[in-house]
Design an enzyme around this catalytic site. Sequence first.
Site, PDB file in Angstrom:
ATOM      1  N   GLY A 159       0.813  -1.229   0.000  1.00 37.08           N
ATOM      2  CA  GLY A 159       0.000   0.000   0.000  1.00 37.08           C
ATOM      3  C   GLY A 159       0.836   1.264   0.000  1.00 37.08           C
TER       4      GLY A 159
ATOM      5  N   LYS B 220      -6.551  11.468   5.853  1.00 35.51           N
ATOM      6  CA  LYS B 220      -7.962  11.789   5.590  1.00 35.51           C
ATOM      7  C   LYS B 220      -8.876  11.225   6.676  1.00 35.51           C
ATOM      8  CE  LYS B 220      -6.077  13.727   2.989  1.00 35.51           C
ATOM      9  NZ  LYS B 220      -4.748  13.783   2.365  1.00 35.51           N
TER      10      LYS B 220
ATOM     11  N   ARG C 184       9.155  16.374  -0.079  1.00 32.87           N
ATOM     12  CA  ARG C 184       9.540  14.959  -0.069  1.00 32.87           C
ATOM     13  C   ARG C 184      10.589  14.716  -1.136  1.00 32.87           C
ATOM     14  NH1 ARG C 184       6.320  11.743   2.836  1.00 32.87           N
ATOM     15  NH2 ARG C 184       6.706   9.926   1.524  1.00 32.87           N
TER      16      ARG C 184
ATOM     17  N   HIS D 245     -30.900  18.875  -8.619  1.00 41.47           N
ATOM     18  CA  HIS D 245     -31.107  19.917  -7.611  1.00 41.47           C
ATOM     19  C   HIS D 245     -31.677  19.293  -6.341  1.00 41.47           C
ATOM     20  CE1 HIS D 245     -32.125  23.808  -5.944  1.00 41.47           C
ATOM     21  NE2 HIS D 245     -33.342  23.350  -5.684  1.00 41.47           N
TER      22      HIS D 245
HETATM   23  C1  LIG Z   1       0.768  12.881   4.814  1.00 38.76           C
HETATM   24  C2  LIG Z   1       0.574  12.637   3.345  1.00 38.76           C
HETATM   25  C3  LIG Z   1      -0.667  12.823   2.774  1.00 38.76           C
HETATM   26  C4  LIG Z   1      -0.862  12.587   1.424  1.00 38.76           C
HETATM   27  N1  LIG Z   1      -2.105  12.802   0.912  1.00 38.76           N
HETATM   28  C5  LIG Z   1      -2.321  12.569  -0.400  1.00 38.76           C
HETATM   29  C6  LIG Z   1      -3.617  12.727  -0.943  1.00 38.76           C
HETATM   30  O1  LIG Z   1      -4.571  13.080  -0.249  1.00 38.76           O
HETATM   31  N2  LIG Z   1      -3.788  12.463  -2.251  1.00 38.76           N
HETATM   32  C7  LIG Z   1      -2.748  12.069  -3.054  1.00 38.76           C
HETATM   33  O2  LIG Z   1      -2.961  11.841  -4.257  1.00 38.76           O
HETATM   34  N3  LIG Z   1      -1.511  11.919  -2.560  1.00 38.76           N
HETATM   35  C8  LIG Z   1      -1.276  12.149  -1.256  1.00 38.76           C
HETATM   36  N4  LIG Z   1      -0.022  11.960  -0.743  1.00 38.76           N
HETATM   37  C9  LIG Z   1       1.055  11.554  -1.666  1.00 38.76           C
HETATM   38  C10 LIG Z   1       0.972  10.053  -1.962  1.00 38.76           C
HETATM   39  O3  LIG Z   1       1.069   9.345  -0.753  1.00 38.76           O
HETATM   40  C11 LIG Z   1       2.091   9.657  -2.908  1.00 38.76           C
HETATM   41  O4  LIG Z   1       2.043  10.452  -4.062  1.00 38.76           O
HETATM   42  C12 LIG Z   1       1.951   8.197  -3.304  1.00 38.76           C
HETATM   43  O5  LIG Z   1       2.013   7.350  -2.186  1.00 38.76           O
HETATM   44  C13 LIG Z   1       3.060   7.810  -4.287  1.00 38.76           C
HETATM   45  O6  LIG Z   1       2.917   6.482  -4.639  1.00 38.76           O
HETATM   46  P1  LIG Z   1       4.167   5.614  -5.127  1.00 38.76           P
HETATM   47  O7  LIG Z   1       3.609   4.284  -5.486  1.00 38.76           O
HETATM   48  O8  LIG Z   1       4.936   6.360  -6.115  1.00 38.76           O
HETATM   49  O9  LIG Z   1       5.116   5.489  -3.869  1.00 38.76           O
HETATM   50  P2  LIG Z   1       4.891   5.139  -2.330  1.00 38.76           P
HETATM   51  O10 LIG Z   1       3.489   5.157  -1.937  1.00 38.76           O
HETATM   52  O11 LIG Z   1       5.848   6.020  -1.615  1.00 38.76           O
HETATM   53  O12 LIG Z   1       5.384   3.636  -2.237  1.00 38.76           O
HETATM   54  C14 LIG Z   1       6.708   3.295  -2.445  1.00 38.76           C
HETATM   55  C15 LIG Z   1       6.972   1.961  -1.806  1.00 38.76           C
HETATM   56  O13 LIG Z   1       8.290   1.545  -2.187  1.00 38.76           O
HETATM   57  C16 LIG Z   1       8.928   0.890  -1.101  1.00 38.76           C
HETATM   58  N5  LIG Z   1      10.377   0.963  -1.301  1.00 38.76           N
HETATM   59  C17 LIG Z   1      11.156   2.072  -1.347  1.00 38.76           C
HETATM   60  N6  LIG Z   1      12.450   1.713  -1.586  1.00 38.76           N
HETATM   61  C18 LIG Z   1      12.466   0.374  -1.681  1.00 38.76           C
HETATM   62  C19 LIG Z   1      13.495  -0.588  -1.909  1.00 38.76           C
HETATM   63  N7  LIG Z   1      14.765  -0.227  -2.116  1.00 38.76           N
HETATM   64  N8  LIG Z   1      13.160  -1.892  -1.939  1.00 38.76           N
HETATM   65  C20 LIG Z   1      11.879  -2.310  -1.740  1.00 38.76           C
HETATM   66  N9  LIG Z   1      10.867  -1.435  -1.525  1.00 38.76           N
HETATM   67  C21 LIG Z   1      11.157  -0.118  -1.504  1.00 38.76           C
HETATM   68  C22 LIG Z   1       8.426   1.656   0.117  1.00 38.76           C
HETATM   69  O14 LIG Z   1       8.479   0.854   1.274  1.00 38.76           O
HETATM   70  C23 LIG Z   1       6.983   2.005  -0.283  1.00 38.76           C
HETATM   71  O15 LIG Z   1       6.055   1.065   0.216  1.00 38.76           O
HETATM   72  C24 LIG Z   1       0.212  12.156   0.612  1.00 38.76           C
HETATM   73  C25 LIG Z   1       1.472  11.942   1.180  1.00 38.76           C
HETATM   74  C26 LIG Z   1       1.653  12.181   2.518  1.00 38.76           C
HETATM   75  C27 LIG Z   1       3.010  11.940   3.117  1.00 38.76           C
END
Ligand SMILES: Cc1cc2nc3c(=O)[nH]c(=O)nc-3n(C[C@H](O)[C@H](O)[C@H](O)COP(=O)(O)OP(=O)(O)OC[C@H]3O[C@@H](n4cnc5c(N)ncnc54)[C@H](O)[C@@H]3O)c2cc1C
Length: 483
Positions: free
Chosen positions: A38, A50, A271, A443
């Site tokens: 996730g 949220k 970030r 509406h």
């Molecule tokens: C507090 C907060 C609130 C947010 N609210 C929103 C929102 O309301 N709406 C929205 O669209 N976005 C929101 N975001 C942003 C959103 O969470 C990210 O844009 C999204 O999670 C990105 O998805 P991703 O799959 O690119 O990476 P991530 O969700 O960051 O997942 C990356 C995964 O890769 C794994 N990983 C990293 N390096 C390695 C490695 N070397 N080997 C194995 N696994 C690894 C990590 O453990 C992680 O599980 C929010 C972020 C934060 C911090």
Amino acid sequence: MKQTDVCVIGAGPGGYVAAIKLAQLGKKVIVVDREYVGGVCLNCGCIPSKALISAAGFYDKMQHSEEMGLSIKGATVDFKKMQTWKESVVSKLTGGVAQLLKGNGCEYLAGSAKFKSPQELEIKMMDGKTETIKATNFVIATGSRPIEIPGFAFDKQNVLSSTEALELDKLPKRLAVIGGGYIGLEIGSFYQKFGVDVTVIEATAGLLLGVADQDCVQVVARKLKKRGVKVLLNAKAVSYKKTGDSLVVKISINGAEQEIPADKILVTVGRRPNSDQLGLSEVGVKIDKRGFIEADKQLRTNIPHIFAIGDIAGQPMLAHKASKEGIICAEVISGKNSVMDVKAIPAVIFTDPEIASVGLTADEAKAKGFDISIGQFPYGANGRALTMMDSDGFIKIITDKKNNLVLGVHIVGYEASNLISEAALALEMGATAEDIASTIHPHPTLPEMMMEAAESAMGHAIHIMAKPERERRTPSAASTSSH
Ligand SMILES: Cc1cc2nc3c(=O)[nH]c(=O)nc-3n(C[C@H](O)[C@H](O)[C@H](O)COP(=O)(O)OP(=O)(O)OC[C@H]3O[C@@H](n4cnc5c(N)ncnc54)[C@H](O)[C@@H]3O)c2cc1C
């Protein structure tokens, strides 16, 4: 050694969506994650934030419903219980994703991945073992992590990142938020609703600068002020010290120093991509100077069998953008001629009120040479908004005067997050203001405002007085009538 068609690194909304889509398209898939299924979104980002924002919203409404004839006395906050509930929501969703991966035949490995060669990945498994994966294609979806600033190293006790700020089981009395971006404002706002004294320390001259339409931001800024959130602009956080149980944050505003007392400090200054621990330079995957992996419109890196999606592949760092890229790259790997060719990516900021936008702002449209018309409709003139006692805000539609084509939509107000998808569809379909205006909206509902804003962009909204000037600013509530 394990061999597979595709290895997806990272099980966030980018990685897990790519993995499921790949499996649906017939590929053998292994997904590796070093922390959780996730990713950030489900575990410490979108969903937990949220959940707490919703709880704070209920609590706040409960306390401000006297005008409706509701007097709810003795409402209390059990923050520990709220965290348990929040965790249950997170578990439901992460458990669901784990089931979907399994159900679609994806193998999940809990471990940290690093490239050994362009064809091989080494996994340091959680159980201490090492595994090697050989794959025809790799999808890097390793996301991002919070940026630390000098003098404020995250210690999970005094100085928190968003992750720890969403996990506290006790409300602090005072919270200093360094960084007035969307994450800081979302978290700061819900803590304020639970009675925490919140100070936002922002280095630039405004909140959400370059992130959202500034007319929308003004509505949020006014509400923050009304609620007693202190917002300090042009303020640089310098250092902090601990005195007894208390913290004191030293800040500098135009060279003048000030001290801000706090019990917890939340640092939300942005970030950074998780590209530094993957052995990318050894295998030759190109990253830019900020650490983002460079990928083309098919999400392919400079190494043709390696793809990059989500936060690691650049802005906007949003979950739905990561998921869309996950689907596109899965299709490309499966031999389809797909490209990331979206007109606009909607963005939501879950402040009070919410801000949601898609497409160009007025300034961006003008800078691109468009002769624009701006249609605007206030929540104060919408019947449903009034019945919900949430009438702050407006919907603004930017159109091309030449042909009424919708160029951008910016909403500030209650449920803006649930209103923006109609606008995203309009942009994606190349709709005109006329298309939106001539679509019957039920509406009484909030989306009627979209219809009226579109009518206003053409100069004739029914429930506000039309102004002679085509390019209007916010209509005042006084000049409106509700129905
Ligand atoms: C507090 C907060 C609130 C947010 N609210 C929103 C929102 O309301 N709406 C929205 O669209 N976005 C929101 N975001 C942003 C959103 O969470 C990210 O844009 C999204 O999670 C990105 O998805 P991703 O799959 O690119 O990476 P991530 O969700 O960051 O997942 C990356 C995964 O890769 C794994 N990983 C990293 N390096 C390695 C490695 N070397 N080997 C194995 N696994 C690894 C990590 O453990 C992680 O599980 C929010 C972020 C934060 C911090």
